[in-house]
Design a protein around this motif. Structure first.
Motif, mmCIF file in Angstrom:
data_model
loop_
_atom_site.group_PDB
_atom_site.id
_atom_site.type_symbol
_atom_site.label_atom_id
_atom_site.label_comp_id
_atom_site.label_asym_id
_atom_site.label_seq_id
_atom_site.Cartn_x
_atom_site.Cartn_y
_atom_site.Cartn_z
ATOM 1 N N GLY A 14 0.926 -1.186 -0.041
ATOM 2 C CA GLY A 14 0.017 -0.097 0.090
ATOM 3 C C GLY A 14 0.683 1.373 0.156
ATOM 4 N N LEU A 15 2.119 1.158 0.681
ATOM 5 C CA LEU A 15 2.805 2.193 0.673
ATOM 6 C C LEU A 15 4.097 2.502 -0.174
ATOM 7 N N ARG A 16 4.456 1.288 -0.770
ATOM 8 C CA ARG A 16 5.585 1.121 -1.355
ATOM 9 C C ARG A 16 5.631 2.066 -2.620
ATOM 10 N N SER A 17 4.820 2.120 -3.352
ATOM 11 C CA SER A 17 5.096 3.009 -4.495
ATOM 12 C C SER A 17 5.127 4.619 -4.345
ATOM 13 N N GLY A 18 4.287 4.966 -3.306
ATOM 14 C CA GLY A 18 4.696 6.103 -2.943
ATOM 15 C C GLY A 18 6.051 6.575 -2.158
ATOM 16 N N PHE A 19 6.205 5.589 -1.391
ATOM 17 C CA PHE A 19 7.640 5.916 -0.525
ATOM 18 C C PHE A 19 8.559 5.845 -1.566
ATOM 19 N N ARG A 20 8.544 4.748 -2.576
ATOM 20 C CA ARG A 20 9.718 4.659 -3.409
ATOM 21 C C ARG A 20 9.839 5.999 -4.316
ATOM 22 N N PHE A 21 8.876 6.310 -4.750
ATOM 23 C CA PHE A 21 8.461 7.421 -5.739
ATOM 24 C C PHE A 21 9.101 8.732 -5.103
ATOM 25 N N PHE A 22 8.870 8.959 -3.753
ATOM 26 C CA PHE A 22 9.316 10.004 -2.963
ATOM 27 C C PHE A 22 10.881 9.755 -2.665
ATOM 28 N N LEU A 23 11.514 8.691 -2.340
ATOM 29 C CA LEU A 23 12.905 8.589 -2.180
ATOM 30 C C LEU A 23 13.852 8.936 -3.456
ATOM 31 N N ILE A 24 13.250 8.215 -4.576
ATOM 32 C CA ILE A 24 13.823 8.412 -5.792
ATOM 33 C C ILE A 24 13.893 9.892 -6.118
ATOM 34 N N ASN A 25 12.868 10.752 -5.991
ATOM 35 C CA ASN A 25 13.042 12.064 -6.470
ATOM 36 C C ASN A 25 13.718 12.801 -5.440
ATOM 37 N N VAL A 26 13.962 12.273 -4.292
ATOM 38 C CA VAL A 26 14.694 13.065 -3.271
ATOM 39 C C VAL A 26 16.283 12.857 -3.900
ATOM 40 N N GLU A 27 16.452 11.633 -4.253
ATOM 41 C CA GLU A 27 17.862 11.218 -4.653
ATOM 42 C C GLU A 27 18.077 11.925 -5.923
ATOM 43 N N ARG A 28 17.204 12.155 -6.615
ATOM 44 C CA ARG A 28 17.500 13.031 -7.908
ATOM 45 C C ARG A 28 17.742 14.483 -7.705
ATOM 46 N N LEU A 29 17.031 14.879 -6.549
ATOM 47 C CA LEU A 29 17.256 16.434 -6.162
ATOM 48 C C LEU A 29 18.581 16.337 -5.773
ATOM 49 N N ILE A 30 19.028 15.502 -4.968
ATOM 50 C CA ILE A 30 20.505 15.532 -4.513
ATOM 51 C C ILE A 30 21.501 15.415 -5.587
ATOM 52 N N GLU A 31 21.131 14.704 -6.493
ATOM 53 C CA GLU A 31 22.169 14.572 -7.549
ATOM 54 C C GLU A 31 22.164 15.897 -8.459
ATOM 55 N N ILE A 32 20.933 16.483 -8.570
ATOM 56 C CA ILE A 32 20.984 17.924 -9.405
ATOM 57 C C ILE A 32 21.925 18.764 -8.509
ATOM 58 N N ILE A 33 21.786 18.994 -7.263
ATOM 59 C CA ILE A 33 22.562 19.810 -6.577
ATOM 60 C C ILE A 33 23.910 19.648 -6.429
ATOM 61 N N PHE A 34 24.544 18.299 -6.608
ATOM 62 C CA PHE A 34 25.925 18.164 -6.734
ATOM 63 C C PHE A 34 26.244 18.545 -8.084
ATOM 64 N N SER A 35 25.388 18.481 -9.183
ATOM 65 C CA SER A 35 25.618 18.568 -10.633
ATOM 66 C C SER A 35 25.606 20.285 -10.769
#
Lengths: 371, 222
Positions: free
Chosen positions: A239-260
């Motif tokens: 029930g929570l999987r897709s939402g949590f994963r979506f959130f975590l992946i997007n946060v990871e991508r934000l971090i990558e953009i900031i390093f970039s």
């Protein structure tokens, strides 16, 4: 009075244990599982039952970060290993054939894992199966009744291991996820502001940037259990999987953009060109920080505050300013390095906005949250 | 029950032997501390470069593996793990640098270059978010594969020669591979890709990455 004092002490101890490092918690889980398995073994079998203790030990590895379904799958793997090894040792009496079969199982398991699955999701299953199968072949049984006894012990061990793994140091998945993500978002916001301020020559030193970068790295470079990686696990709450994963992946991508962005802003740029677009970059960054603050506020207070700012016009203004500074055709971009740098930076800011808006839109409303 | 004096004496002699053995080990560690520290620092720098190589390999997996879109979580998790490996290796470098006066300045330079390499790789990895269609990436899959091989080859060569006097500083292969991708862009991608700017930025990021690798090798040479 005495009961109250005992309760208070238990509460203090449990709070302290919940703050313990993940490794210690896991050790305590496994120790509890093995001890309980030994007690159960004495109670049911009047002896140390090897299979019961081994299964409890294995299943205690399946903690709350790995979830119940995975435990069930692993237990099935162990049962399969015991049954197959038992049937093999009862029906085949030539040692050589048994060794060949064991080798075939292990090699095929390895190849299956490597070739047919591009994922390593079944690695633990194959490992547990192999261990059980090897042990079961090494200690052969002569009758079906003995296999049945062994299976009984395995099932009991699985129950003991799962109970200890799941019930010792329990946690609320939603709270835990938010608690773990909060420091990451805070560090992210600080780092982004610092990078842009440095780029716009607002008196930020390299030492300051390094210091804030280290803070972000520290929050990411975590020990097991302190970063919510467990949302990727097979068997995590569907029930929570897709939402949590979506959130975590997007946060990871934000971090990558900031390093970039950090990499991009280190490049040299003409002051005149920078001045033409500086204000727009500053405004867009402020809006991005505001969105991160909204996420932080949600994770802290569990409510979304009303936002008054517009999150489209600043990006349109930024685009217009960029179009005024850089030439229109893509072919001309190579002529001046500044152009490419500015376009890359603006693209990063836009990508970040897009991700942040997706994250904010995905936040549950207060009503949903209560349910 | 009284313990016989001979047994006590034997225990004391055993404890003292163990103590002296420990003392010898500690003294040798103290005498050769600089050598130990330098070799540990070297090992951790090598580990950082090797984590970067793994990170780079994983980044190209996003572009080259058609199953990425069906297994986003898995690929992203792998990428995250590689990033964490690099950060942990970098932490070790920083810790060991503090206790190693010899070669500290050189290590600091390398450290900043490794950080920049990491950031450059992450900059290149943005392509996966900007191009959502694998069919577009397939148009330049060969070029991407060659670039991936060239970068990994260069990083592996860097691991072997780090802190050595004899160097091999040649990233010509990467430049040739990037040029091939650029040609592909002008002939195919510019027309077919829904967002050609994403590829322009990617090629530029690759050039900067190649430049960083060269700079890192030159600093190590210096």
């Amino acid at each position: 009075v005495k009961i109250t004092i005992v309760r208070k002490r238990i509460l203090i101890i449990s709070r302290w244990l919940n703050r313990c490092p993940f490794a210690l918690q896991q050790t305590l889980r496994v120790v509890a599982a093995v001890s309980l398995a030994a007690i159960v073994s004495f109670y049911f079998f009047n002896n140390f039952n090897f299979w019961l203790i081994l299964t409890a030990f294995m299943l205690a590895q399946v903690n709350q970060y790995m979830f119940f379904r995975k435990g069930l799958e692993l237990a099935c793997g162990i049962v399969l290993g015991v049954v197959l090894a038992g049937l093999l040792t009862i029906n085949v009496h030539q040692a050589l054939i048994i060794y060949v079969v064991v080798m075939v199982f292990i090699v095929s398991g390895y190849l299956f894992d490597n070739w047919f699955l591009e994922t390593n999701k079944l690695f633990l299953h194959i490992l547990f199966f192999s261990i059980t199968f090897s042990f079961a072949v090494s200690f052969p049984v002569q009758t079906i009744a003995l296999i049945r006894d062994r299976l009984g012990a395995v099932v009991l061990g699985a129950v003991v291991g799962t109970i200890c793994g799941q019930l010792i140091f329990p946690f609320n998945v939603i709270d835990e996820f938010q608690k773990k993500l909060l420091p990451v978002l805070q560090a992210l916001s600080g780092y982004m502001q610092t990078i842009i301020e440095k780029f716009l020559h607002k008196g930020i030193t390299d030492t300051k940037v390094t210091e804030i970068r280290l803070r972000l790295e520290q929050t990411l470079r975590t020990r097991p259990g302190t970063y919510p990686e467990w949302v990727y696990e097979v068997g995590f709450n569907p029930g929570l999987r897709s939402g949590f994963r979506f959130f975590l992946i997007n946060v990871e991508r934000l971090i990558e953009i900031i390093f970039s962005m950090n990499y991009l802003v280190a490049g040299e740029i003409d002051d005149k060109r920078l001045q033409e677009i500086a204000d727009y970059i500053s405004v867009a960054t402020e809006r991005n920080v505001e969105l991160i603050t909204l996420l932080i506020s949600f994770f802290q207070k569990k409510e979304i505050y009303a936002m008054t700012n517009d999150f489209t016009n600043d990006i349109l203004d930024l685009d217009s300013a960029l179009n005024r500074v850089v030439p229109g055709g893509l072919a001309l971009l190579d002529t001046v390095p500044d152009y490419m740098l500015l376009i890359a930076l603006v693209r990063c800011i836009k990508d970040m906005r897009c991700l942040l808006l997706q994250l904010v839109t995905a936040l549950p409303t207060s009503d949903c949250y209560k349910h | 029950v009284a313990v016989p004096p001979s047994l006590i004496a034997e225990s004391i002699s055993r404890i003292s032997i163990i103590f002296f053995a420990g003392l010898i080990a500690w003294l040798s560690r103290l005498v050769y501390s600089r050598v130990f520290a330098v070799s540990l620092l070297r090992a951790s720098i090598k580990l950082s470069v090797s984590s970067l190589s793994a990170l780079c390999e994983q980044m190209f997996a996003f572009f080259l593996q058609p199953v990425y879109r069906e297994n986003i979580y898995l690929f992203e998790r792998r990428f995250h793990n590689k990033k964490i490996c690099f950060m942990q290796a970098l932490k070790r470098v920083r810790m060991r640098m503090e206790v190693t006066p010899k070669g500290k300045y050189r290590a600091m330079l390398l450290l900043s270059h490794l950080e920049r390499l990491h950031d450059a790789i992450l900059d290149c990895s943005q392509l996966r978010m900007r191009v959502s269609d694998h069919a577009t990436l397939e148009l330049c899959a060969n070029e991407l594969f060659v670039i991936s091989q060239a970068i990994n080859g260069e990083l592996t060569a860097m691991i072997k020669t780090i802190f050595r006097k004899k160097k091999s500083c040649n990233n010509g292969k990467i430049t040739i591979a990037i040029n091939r991708l650029e040609e592909n862009y002008y002939h195919v991608l510019q027309i077919t890709a829904p967002d050609p700017l994403a590829f322009v930025l990617f090629i530029n990021s690759l050039k900067m990455l190649s430049h960083e690798i060269t700079a890192c090798q030159l600093k190590d040479n210096g």
